[in-house]
Write a protein that holds these residues in place. Structure first.
Motif, PDB file in Angstrom:
ATOM      1  N   ALA A   1      -5.039  59.411  34.580  1.00 23.97           N
ATOM      2  CA  ALA A   1      -5.689  60.723  34.530  1.00 23.97           C
ATOM      3  C   ALA A   1      -7.103  60.607  33.963  1.00 23.97           C
ATOM      4  O   ALA A   1      -8.038  61.241  34.467  1.00 23.97           O
ATOM      5  N   LEU A   2      -7.269  59.798  32.925  1.00 24.57           N
ATOM      6  CA  LEU A   2      -8.606  59.605  32.358  1.00 24.57           C
ATOM      7  C   LEU A   2      -9.543  58.910  33.346  1.00 24.57           C
ATOM      8  O   LEU A   2     -10.725  59.248  33.438  1.00 24.57           O
ATOM      9  N   MET A   3      -9.012  57.933  34.075  1.00 25.41           N
ATOM     10  CA  MET A   3      -9.826  57.242  35.078  1.00 25.41           C
ATOM     11  C   MET A   3     -10.262  58.199  36.186  1.00 25.41           C
ATOM     12  O   MET A   3     -11.418  58.163  36.621  1.00 25.41           O
ATOM     13  N   LEU A   4      -9.340  59.053  36.625  1.00 25.55           N
ATOM     14  CA  LEU A   4      -9.682  60.021  37.669  1.00 25.55           C
ATOM     15  C   LEU A   4     -10.727  61.018  37.175  1.00 25.55           C
ATOM     16  O   LEU A   4     -11.639  61.393  37.921  1.00 25.55           O
ATOM     17  N   GLN A   5     -10.618  61.436  35.941  1.00 32.38           N
ATOM     18  CA  GLN A   5     -11.615  62.355  35.386  1.00 32.38           C
ATOM     19  C   GLN A   5     -12.984  61.699  35.308  1.00 32.38           C
ATOM     20  O   GLN A   5     -13.989  62.314  35.672  1.00 32.38           O
TER      21      GLN A   5
ATOM     22  N   ALA B   1     -19.814  57.269  45.061  1.00 32.66           N
ATOM     23  CA  ALA B   1     -19.831  57.008  43.620  1.00 32.66           C
ATOM     24  C   ALA B   1     -18.436  57.147  43.027  1.00 32.66           C
ATOM     25  O   ALA B   1     -18.017  56.355  42.184  1.00 32.66           O
ATOM     26  N   PHE B   2     -17.685  58.160  43.469  1.00 33.88           N
ATOM     27  CA  PHE B   2     -16.317  58.359  42.994  1.00 33.88           C
ATOM     28  C   PHE B   2     -15.433  57.176  43.345  1.00 33.88           C
ATOM     29  O   PHE B   2     -14.740  56.619  42.493  1.00 33.88           O
ATOM     30  N   SER B   3     -15.461  56.771  44.612  1.00 36.55           N
ATOM     31  CA  SER B   3     -14.571  55.690  45.040  1.00 36.55           C
ATOM     32  C   SER B   3     -14.954  54.356  44.403  1.00 36.55           C
ATOM     33  O   SER B   3     -14.083  53.576  44.016  1.00 36.55           O
TER      34      SER B   3
ATOM     35  N   LEU C   1     -12.351  52.394  41.957  1.00 39.39           N
ATOM     36  CA  LEU C   1     -11.931  51.028  42.280  1.00 39.39           C
ATOM     37  C   LEU C   1     -12.248  50.064  41.144  1.00 39.39           C
ATOM     38  O   LEU C   1     -11.429  49.198  40.804  1.00 39.39           O
ATOM     39  N   LEU C   2     -13.415  50.211  40.542  1.00 34.38           N
ATOM     40  CA  LEU C   2     -13.783  49.345  39.428  1.00 34.38           C
ATOM     41  C   LEU C   2     -12.855  49.566  38.237  1.00 34.38           C
ATOM     42  O   LEU C   2     -12.401  48.603  37.603  1.00 34.38           O
ATOM     43  N   LEU C   3     -12.545  50.818  37.916  1.00 36.86           N
ATOM     44  CA  LEU C   3     -11.662  51.106  36.791  1.00 36.86           C
ATOM     45  C   LEU C   3     -10.241  50.611  37.046  1.00 36.86           C
ATOM     46  O   LEU C   3      -9.594  50.073  36.139  1.00 36.86           O
ATOM     47  N   LEU C   4      -9.744  50.776  38.257  1.00 40.16           N
ATOM     48  CA  LEU C   4      -8.396  50.295  38.577  1.00 40.16           C
ATOM     49  C   LEU C   4      -8.320  48.772  38.541  1.00 40.16           C
ATOM     50  O   LEU C   4      -7.326  48.206  38.091  1.00 40.16           O
ATOM     51  N   ALA C   5      -9.373  48.105  39.000  1.00 40.78           N
ATOM     52  CA  ALA C   5      -9.399  46.647  38.939  1.00 40.78           C
ATOM     53  C   ALA C   5      -9.427  46.170  37.487  1.00 40.78           C
ATOM     54  O   ALA C   5      -8.743  45.207  37.129  1.00 40.78           O
ATOM     55  N   ALA C   6     -10.204  46.854  36.642  1.00 35.36           N
ATOM     56  CA  ALA C   6     -10.249  46.480  35.241  1.00 35.36           C
ATOM     57  C   ALA C   6      -8.906  46.716  34.558  1.00 35.36           C
ATOM     58  O   ALA C   6      -8.447  45.886  33.767  1.00 35.36           O
ATOM     59  N   ALA C   7      -8.250  47.820  34.882  1.00 37.18           N
ATOM     60  CA  ALA C   7      -6.941  48.111  34.296  1.00 37.18           C
ATOM     61  C   ALA C   7      -5.902  47.084  34.742  1.00 37.18           C
ATOM     62  O   ALA C   7      -5.078  46.642  33.940  1.00 37.18           O
ATOM     63  N   SER C   8      -5.966  46.690  35.992  1.00 34.40           N
ATOM     64  CA  SER C   8      -5.028  45.682  36.492  1.00 34.40           C
ATOM     65  C   SER C   8      -5.266  44.341  35.803  1.00 34.40           C
ATOM     66  O   SER C   8      -4.324  43.641  35.447  1.00 34.40           O
ATOM     67  N   PHE C   9      -6.529  43.990  35.604  1.00 37.86           N
ATOM     68  CA  PHE C   9      -6.845  42.736  34.930  1.00 37.86           C
ATOM     69  C   PHE C   9      -6.345  42.750  33.494  1.00 37.86           C
ATOM     70  O   PHE C   9      -5.778  41.776  33.003  1.00 37.86           O
ATOM     71  N   ILE C  10      -6.572  43.846  32.795  1.00 37.27           N
ATOM     72  CA  ILE C  10      -6.158  43.949  31.389  1.00 37.27           C
ATOM     73  C   ILE C  10      -4.636  43.920  31.279  1.00 37.27           C
ATOM     74  O   ILE C  10      -4.085  43.306  30.361  1.00 37.27           O
TER      75      ILE C  10
END
Length: 62
Positions: A10-14, A44-46, A50-59
């Motif tokens: 939810a925070l990433m989407l916001q 810009a949204f996409s 994508l960058l935030l989801l990739a970072a979350a997956s890496f972490i």
């Protein structure tokens, strides 16, 4: 644990939504047509999401 993932999502989407809106508004202020400004905001949204989801997956894998 799944509840925490939903909060992070939810925070990433916001954040991505905010970046998309700001990108679209800045594009519109620069003189772009409304349709082009929507496309810039969507890009810009996409890209941000994508960058935030990739970072979350890496972490998560570490």
């Amino acid at each position: 644990m799944p509840g925490i993932r939903m909060i992070w999502l939810a925070l990433m989407l916001q954040l991505a939504g905010f970046v998309g809106v700001v990108g679209g508004l800045l594009s519109r202020l620069d003189g772009a047509t409304p349709a082009h400004a929507v496309f810039v905001g969507a890009g810009a949204f996409s890209g941000t999401l994508l960058l935030l989801l990739a970072a979350a997956s890496f972490i998560e894998r570490r």
